[in-house]
Design a protein around this motif. Sequence first.
Motif, PDB file in Angstrom:
ATOM      1  N   GLU A 135      19.336  76.107   9.392  1.00  0.00           N
ATOM      2  CA  GLU A 135      20.321  77.236  10.034  1.00  0.00           C
ATOM      3  C   GLU A 135      19.534  78.664  10.090  1.00  0.00           C
ATOM      4  O   GLU A 135      19.293  79.094  10.966  1.00  0.00           O
ATOM      5  N   ASP A 136      18.759  78.664   8.963  1.00  0.00           N
ATOM      6  CA  ASP A 136      17.726  80.124   9.180  1.00  0.00           C
ATOM      7  C   ASP A 136      16.554  79.845  10.116  1.00  0.00           C
ATOM      8  O   ASP A 136      16.397  80.824  10.642  1.00  0.00           O
ATOM      9  N   LEU A 137      16.259  78.686  10.370  1.00  0.00           N
ATOM     10  CA  LEU A 137      15.183  78.425  11.163  1.00  0.00           C
ATOM     11  C   LEU A 137      15.483  78.709  12.535  1.00  0.00           C
ATOM     12  O   LEU A 137      14.916  79.093  13.169  1.00  0.00           O
ATOM     13  N   ALA A 138      16.758  77.896  12.527  1.00  0.00           N
ATOM     14  CA  ALA A 138      17.285  78.145  14.019  1.00  0.00           C
ATOM     15  C   ALA A 138      17.530  79.385  14.447  1.00  0.00           C
ATOM     16  O   ALA A 138      17.242  79.806  15.697  1.00  0.00           O
ATOM     17  N   GLU A 139      18.033  80.272  13.463  1.00  0.00           N
ATOM     18  CA  GLU A 139      18.149  81.715  14.096  1.00  0.00           C
ATOM     19  C   GLU A 139      17.067  82.220  14.157  1.00  0.00           C
ATOM     20  O   GLU A 139      17.044  83.169  15.173  1.00  0.00           O
ATOM     21  N   GLU A 140      16.007  81.979  13.512  1.00  0.00           N
ATOM     22  CA  GLU A 140      14.739  82.663  13.578  1.00  0.00           C
ATOM     23  C   GLU A 140      14.163  82.460  14.957  1.00  0.00           C
ATOM     24  O   GLU A 140      13.788  83.259  15.644  1.00  0.00           O
ATOM     25  N   ALA A 141      14.233  81.293  15.383  1.00  0.00           N
ATOM     26  CA  ALA A 141      13.661  80.814  16.687  1.00  0.00           C
ATOM     27  C   ALA A 141      14.340  81.289  17.820  1.00  0.00           C
ATOM     28  O   ALA A 141      13.804  82.062  18.675  1.00  0.00           O
ATOM     29  N   GLU A 142      15.903  81.618  17.654  1.00  0.00           N
ATOM     30  CA  GLU A 142      16.748  82.003  18.647  1.00  0.00           C
ATOM     31  C   GLU A 142      16.268  83.350  18.985  1.00  0.00           C
ATOM     32  O   GLU A 142      16.259  84.010  19.883  1.00  0.00           O
ATOM     33  N   ARG A 143      16.110  84.120  17.801  1.00  0.00           N
ATOM     34  CA  ARG A 143      15.998  85.507  17.721  1.00  0.00           C
ATOM     35  C   ARG A 143      14.374  85.680  18.193  1.00  0.00           C
ATOM     36  O   ARG A 143      14.325  86.775  19.368  1.00  0.00           O
ATOM     37  N   GLN A 144      13.563  84.928  17.843  1.00  0.00           N
ATOM     38  CA  GLN A 144      12.025  85.380  18.611  1.00  0.00           C
ATOM     39  C   GLN A 144      12.143  85.061  20.089  1.00  0.00           C
ATOM     40  O   GLN A 144      11.521  85.686  20.768  1.00  0.00           O
ATOM     41  N   ILE A 145      12.816  84.076  20.622  1.00  0.00           N
ATOM     42  CA  ILE A 145      12.900  83.861  21.960  1.00  0.00           C
ATOM     43  C   ILE A 145      13.746  84.861  22.654  1.00  0.00           C
ATOM     44  O   ILE A 145      13.378  85.398  23.601  1.00  0.00           O
ATOM     45  N   HIS A 146      14.915  85.311  22.093  1.00  0.00           N
ATOM     46  CA  HIS A 146      15.818  86.541  22.732  1.00  0.00           C
ATOM     47  C   HIS A 146      15.082  87.741  22.594  1.00  0.00           C
ATOM     48  O   HIS A 146      15.029  88.463  23.829  1.00  0.00           O
ATOM     49  N   ASP A 147      14.039  87.999  21.590  1.00  0.00           N
ATOM     50  CA  ASP A 147      13.255  89.101  21.643  1.00  0.00           C
ATOM     51  C   ASP A 147      12.061  89.029  22.313  1.00  0.00           C
ATOM     52  O   ASP A 147      11.111  90.083  22.526  1.00  0.00           O
ATOM     53  N   GLN A 148      11.832  87.995  22.952  1.00  0.00           N
ATOM     54  CA  GLN A 148      10.511  87.734  23.826  1.00  0.00           C
ATOM     55  C   GLN A 148       9.338  87.628  23.140  1.00  0.00           C
ATOM     56  O   GLN A 148       8.111  87.851  23.652  1.00  0.00           O
ATOM     57  N   GLY A 149       9.531  87.489  21.666  1.00  0.00           N
ATOM     58  CA  GLY A 149       8.297  87.230  20.838  1.00  0.00           C
ATOM     59  C   GLY A 149       7.586  85.925  20.951  1.00  0.00           C
ATOM     60  O   GLY A 149       6.715  85.625  20.770  1.00  0.00           O
TER      61      GLY A 149
END
Length: 138
Positions: free
Chosen positions: A8-22
């Motif tokens: 869950e933590d990994l998924a949230e981090e991946a989704e955040r990085q994609i959303h923030d365009q990082g």
Amino acid sequence: MGMVEIIEDLAEEAERQIHDQGWELSPADRSVAAKAAADLHAAVGTPQSQETLTEVDRLEHLREALAVLAIALAHVHGRLAWFLGAAATALTPVLHWRALPAGDGATFGAVQPALQEYTEAEDAIRRLQRTLDSINTA
């Protein structure tokens, strides 16, 4: 922290990085994510389908899911590789599980998990599958 929480933590981090365009996804990333998501779904389907299986079959499906991650990891670099590597690491307890009785022989450190542990590992894989689906469509 259990497998579900780590994934869950990994998924949230991946989704955040994609959303923030990082994390800018390449067509190759999307393709690998789509195939891995489909293969994970094929390995570990619905909770209802898994719960009808024997422990041997459930463990086989979990190991198949780990193989899916290893194959996907072999085909990518960068952030997707880091994500898949961390996910595979979170699921490594599955590699130490056994579904068969030990009898009088050595088990090489393998342990019999509780039924709840099978369910938790399957839930973690389903969360991972949903994240890979979202990577493909991001």
